[in-house]
Write a protein that holds these residues in place. Sequence first.
Motif, short mmCIF file in Angstrom:
data_model
loop_
_atom_site.label_atom_id
_atom_site.label_comp_id
_atom_site.label_asym_id
_atom_site.label_seq_id
_atom_site.Cartn_x
_atom_site.Cartn_y
_atom_site.Cartn_z
N ASP A 81 4.81 0.21 12.22
CA ASP A 81 6.49 0.43 11.93
C ASP A 81 6.29 -0.47 10.39
O ASP A 81 5.77 -1.64 10.34
CB ASP A 81 7.94 0.39 12.38
CG ASP A 81 7.96 0.81 13.62
OD1 ASP A 81 7.21 2.00 13.95
OD2 ASP A 81 8.25 0.94 14.46
N GLY A 82 6.98 0.02 9.49
CA GLY A 82 6.94 -0.26 8.58
C GLY A 82 6.68 -1.14 7.25
O GLY A 82 6.22 -1.89 6.81
N ALA A 83 4.40 -0.02 7.81
CA ALA A 83 3.00 -0.75 6.91
C ALA A 83 3.26 -0.16 5.46
O ALA A 83 2.44 -0.78 5.11
CB ALA A 83 2.62 -0.37 8.13
N PHE A 84 3.86 0.64 5.13
CA PHE A 84 3.48 0.96 4.03
C PHE A 84 4.43 0.57 2.52
O PHE A 84 6.19 1.03 3.26
CB PHE A 84 3.38 2.29 3.94
CG PHE A 84 2.03 3.24 4.65
CD1 PHE A 84 1.26 2.59 3.90
CD2 PHE A 84 2.46 4.24 5.86
CE1 PHE A 84 -0.75 3.70 4.73
CE2 PHE A 84 0.85 3.78 6.60
CZ PHE A 84 -0.72 3.47 5.60
N TRP A 118 0.58 -1.42 -0.11
CA TRP A 118 0.05 -0.28 -0.08
C TRP A 118 0.97 1.06 0.01
O TRP A 118 1.94 1.19 0.73
CB TRP A 118 -0.81 0.04 1.01
CG TRP A 118 -2.13 -1.11 1.42
CD1 TRP A 118 -2.26 -2.47 1.30
CD2 TRP A 118 -3.07 -0.95 0.78
NE1 TRP A 118 -3.33 -3.31 0.82
CE2 TRP A 118 -4.39 -1.76 0.97
CE3 TRP A 118 -4.27 0.10 0.77
CZ2 TRP A 118 -5.30 -1.97 0.83
CZ3 TRP A 118 -5.67 0.68 0.02
CH2 TRP A 118 -6.37 -0.42 -0.02
N LEU A 119 0.65 2.12 -0.79
CA LEU A 119 0.88 3.56 -0.23
C LEU A 119 0.17 4.93 0.22
O LEU A 119 -0.63 4.46 0.52
CB LEU A 119 1.47 3.98 -2.39
CG LEU A 119 1.89 3.83 -3.30
CD1 LEU A 119 2.19 4.05 -4.61
CD2 LEU A 119 3.43 3.31 -2.74
N SER A 131 7.04 4.55 9.07
CA SER A 131 6.04 3.65 9.22
C SER A 131 6.03 3.38 6.88
O SER A 131 5.53 2.26 7.26
CB SER A 131 4.75 5.02 8.45
OG SER A 131 5.19 5.46 7.32
N LEU A 132 7.44 3.25 6.80
CA LEU A 132 7.66 2.68 5.26
C LEU A 132 8.81 1.04 5.33
O LEU A 132 9.59 1.33 6.85
CB LEU A 132 9.14 3.50 4.78
CG LEU A 132 7.92 4.75 4.07
CD1 LEU A 132 8.88 6.03 4.25
CD2 LEU A 132 7.23 4.69 3.09
N ALA A 133 8.10 0.96 4.90
CA ALA A 133 8.80 -0.69 4.60
C ALA A 133 10.59 -0.57 4.59
O ALA A 133 10.94 0.30 3.33
CB ALA A 133 8.86 -1.54 3.66
N PRO A 134 11.36 -1.02 5.07
CA PRO A 134 12.67 -1.05 4.45
C PRO A 134 12.71 -1.20 3.13
O PRO A 134 12.31 -2.00 2.29
CB PRO A 134 13.33 -2.67 5.15
CG PRO A 134 13.13 -2.72 6.32
CD PRO A 134 11.22 -2.52 6.07
N GLY A 135 13.72 -0.21 2.37
CA GLY A 135 14.18 -0.40 0.74
C GLY A 135 12.92 1.11 0.36
O GLY A 135 13.08 1.19 -1.16
N ALA A 136 11.57 1.54 1.33
CA ALA A 136 10.35 1.63 -0.08
C ALA A 136 11.05 3.29 -0.17
O ALA A 136 11.94 3.82 1.12
CB ALA A 136 9.44 1.90 1.32
N ARG A 137 10.19 4.19 -0.42
CA ARG A 137 10.50 5.48 -0.75
C ARG A 137 9.30 6.48 -0.30
O ARG A 137 8.59 6.10 -0.29
CB ARG A 137 11.24 5.47 -1.96
CG ARG A 137 12.21 5.02 -2.74
CD ARG A 137 12.70 5.58 -3.97
NE ARG A 137 13.65 6.52 -4.08
CZ ARG A 137 15.08 7.14 -3.84
NH1 ARG A 137 15.60 6.25 -3.87
NH2 ARG A 137 15.02 8.20 -3.70
N PHE A 138 9.97 7.83 -0.22
CA PHE A 138 8.89 9.16 0.42
C PHE A 138 9.49 10.08 -0.84
O PHE A 138 10.75 10.28 -0.89
CB PHE A 138 9.44 9.24 1.66
CG PHE A 138 8.52 10.44 2.19
CD1 PHE A 138 7.03 10.60 2.03
CD2 PHE A 138 9.43 11.41 2.14
CE1 PHE A 138 6.56 11.51 2.09
CE2 PHE A 138 8.39 12.70 2.53
CZ PHE A 138 7.01 13.00 2.11
#
Length: 692
Positions: A529-532, A466-467, A557-564
Amino acid sequence: MKIVLLTGMYPPAGGGAERATALLAQGLRALGHEPHVVTTARTAGDDTVEGVSVHRIAARRAWIGDVLAQSSAARVRWNLAELADRRQTAAVIDRVRALRPELIITANIKGLGGLLPRALRRLPQPHLHVAHDFEPVEPRLLRPGQRADRLGNRVWALVSRLRWGNPEAVVFPSAWLQKLIGAQHVFSGSRQAVIPNPVDVAAVGARIPRPGGEYPPLHGGPFRMLFIGQLEPHKGARWAAETLVGAYCDTPLPTEWTLDIVGDGADRGALDTLAARDTRIRVHGPLDGAAKEERWQHADALLVPSRCLENAPLVVFEAAARRVPVVAADVGGVPEYVISGETGWRFASGDVTAFLFAAQTAADPARRSALRWQKLPPLLAPAEYARQVLALVGSTTLGPPLARGGNGGVLDLLPKNLSAFKQEEAHYHDHATHDAADVHQLNALRNRFYHQRIFRHLRPVAPGGWLLELAGGSGEDAAEALALGLRVVETDISKGAVEDAARLLSAVPESAGRFVTATMDAERIPVADGAFAGAWMTASLHHAEDPRVVLREVRRSLAPGARFVAAVEPHRLYFGAINMLKPLFELVLGKRTDMSVADEEHSGFWHGELRALFIKSDFTDVRVEPMWFTAGFLHYTLEFLTRLLKKKKRLAAPLWLEKACAYFDEFVFRLPGGRYLAWHWVASGQKPNTDR
């Protein structure tokens, strides 16, 4: 999860690679996913094959299945034309976008347009490639003894690196192919795994061997050989048949024998003629289902007499599942799965004497019964194969606090103790009467050109992930994400804005179950933590009471490796000057009533200031890219004239001028120091894969 598989041919057309793709589709379906196959055919049409939706796009030139039977010169011309076939690629991409998948898997894509790999890099969905052949390093067939690192191959490998880039993951059916392609540094930045081809459990049934299982009974009578595959010169069926009847040697196979040939191709006519002269050879044409299984049941050995390098022929796994010995050419990845004395015998490709010796060995019942079968190839059922493939791209899930959300309804996740500043922001947006799309000219090319980059920065989005959009306003960007097949949690501090977004998102086709709307404070995101799988906000970071708190909370709130991505953030160079001249503008135009407190008080960020915010918040791979130079002057000049002339609708620029500004600005931004002329910034950063 909806998954699109792209392949140039699909059964009943094609050979082992296409059957492996069909088994992958079956495995995905068995796991509860929704696979869709996009392929080519002589004529367009959609149908269902074994429960899988197949979308066939008409080939613009000759269909790949017909090209294989053409002359070498014709095939060269076809391949050169396909490399630059934009229209075929565009047709495939349009179909992919219409399907809105969450994951894209490619196999043999010959026929789908040579520009397809590059086009896939522009889509937000993760891309997984299953490498069934060595096309990335050699566009033609590789023959035994032929080097894959010649100058021509190195040039072609460079072209492949430019075309393919680095898909999120690449699956190799053999370690040999992984090493061959890896030596030319193709897919060097992709996650890689060797996963053997799957086996059709439904066809083999209970006869898939178990440790200590029974061997198939030995047949009486003549030695029965079987060939299953394409009847093309490089597959060697004609060569093997003519060798067995003595066309290539003085001493044919002395044992009584028969050869059943299953398949079709360019050599079919010659084999039919040979079969008419020698009744020991029987050509059955393409078979499937019970008819094909009957050939297996009567086989003492399978022939794989390839004259080219093979990867991991699917038919070898099918033979192993049935405990049928294999007599195979010692080429490519075959030695990984055909082990002499264990599962069959190998011979030097094209060597008549070696082939006849291997066949004579296999013809001896005592030698066949002595096979130990201790080193069988891994036999993966379609569902297990699909599970291992999907594990390469991973997945994320929505955090528990939002899992109760539903389409159309708005969750209230705002804390009760909002600051006065935040309450004023929420109140302003709750009662704003202007059309955000019109005020900000969101549909103008100058905006769409840069807004589309949001999702390029976010890719790949993990399948099922999910984004999160923060401060999303009326949801125009979230609607575009839904149209791309993504899942979105759309939030804003204003309940009125989120209700507008919910209505807009509900109108997006096939959006059911793929979005949640909620009021939320960007400084307090109530998820685990790491939900998105990714997050973004547009023209809103400068609205935050404390941008540093927002960035730290997003990162959590981002998963490891995810971007904002924080897009369309104002450059202080221009907006600081505008704020200084605000009294003059109000004298000429009158005081604005359609600005929030944050817009009035904040002048934006310097390039280094914004970059430092991301770095200090422990983001990596931080990028601050420029947006609008001449387009900025165009945008704000039109805004000035709209207000000066008291127009109800914003003035619009002609399309040619929009395009000219966009392309000129991209040129300026590539010049030394040109980026610092931008009106806005698009900043992004990645949460490290290993958190601190």
